[in-house]
Design a protein around this motif. Sequence first.
Motif: not given
Length: 229
Positions: A61-71
């Motif tokens: 909700e703050y626009g911070r990104i994360s990686l969701t892929g298994k790699a």
Amino acid sequence: MPKSLRPWRTVTATPRPDPARIARLERELGIGDGEPSLDGRRCLMAGWGDALDSSDITADEYGRISLTGKAGIHALGAISSGPGGYRIQVDMGFRTIGPNLAVHSGLYFGHTSADAYRFGIAGTMGGYHLVVRQSGRMRLFQHLPGAPAGRALGSGDVHTPAPKAGEPMTFEIDVTPETVEVRRLGDPGWTTGPIPDDMHRGGHFGLSNGSVDNPAGRPFWDYLVVTEL
């Protein structure tokens, strides 16, 4: 609006405007009512661009990104630096902390193509990667083609305060023709110092979850700005 500056798309909750965040980004980019704070350096890249179109990227909700892929990796594109090199500035933090404070995440850079660096797996090219542990220790590594483990650079780990869950840390990576250096902003002593190494000067870079394999503890990134030196 340039594509690299468009708002995040994959927000899963109602965004809550953060005036301080908006003002800081405006200052860094010299847009809106903000004043440029780049000391006259040319801005090479800002924001996340096409990363927001990837199914491996999610934004909070703050626009911070994360990686969701298994790699747990994502290539961000290529930097075309000037003759003096470039600086990557980015915020990074961990959503949860512990119990293993040795786990790490960070960034990789210096690649000659879009092939991503994957922690612990032999790659096809060389480059560098920044390791930031949940204890607050950081170190710069060099990785070589065909080698699954990196080679530590510099005189030792840089000890910085341990982050709190959800609290961002700001890092700067300087790549000049002759040296590489990483700093965590907040104290002059939180730096590797300029490390003499000119082996890898490719412009491709990206994000890495590193050894964090707990989805609840994934790192987040924010405020990506790349400028020439």
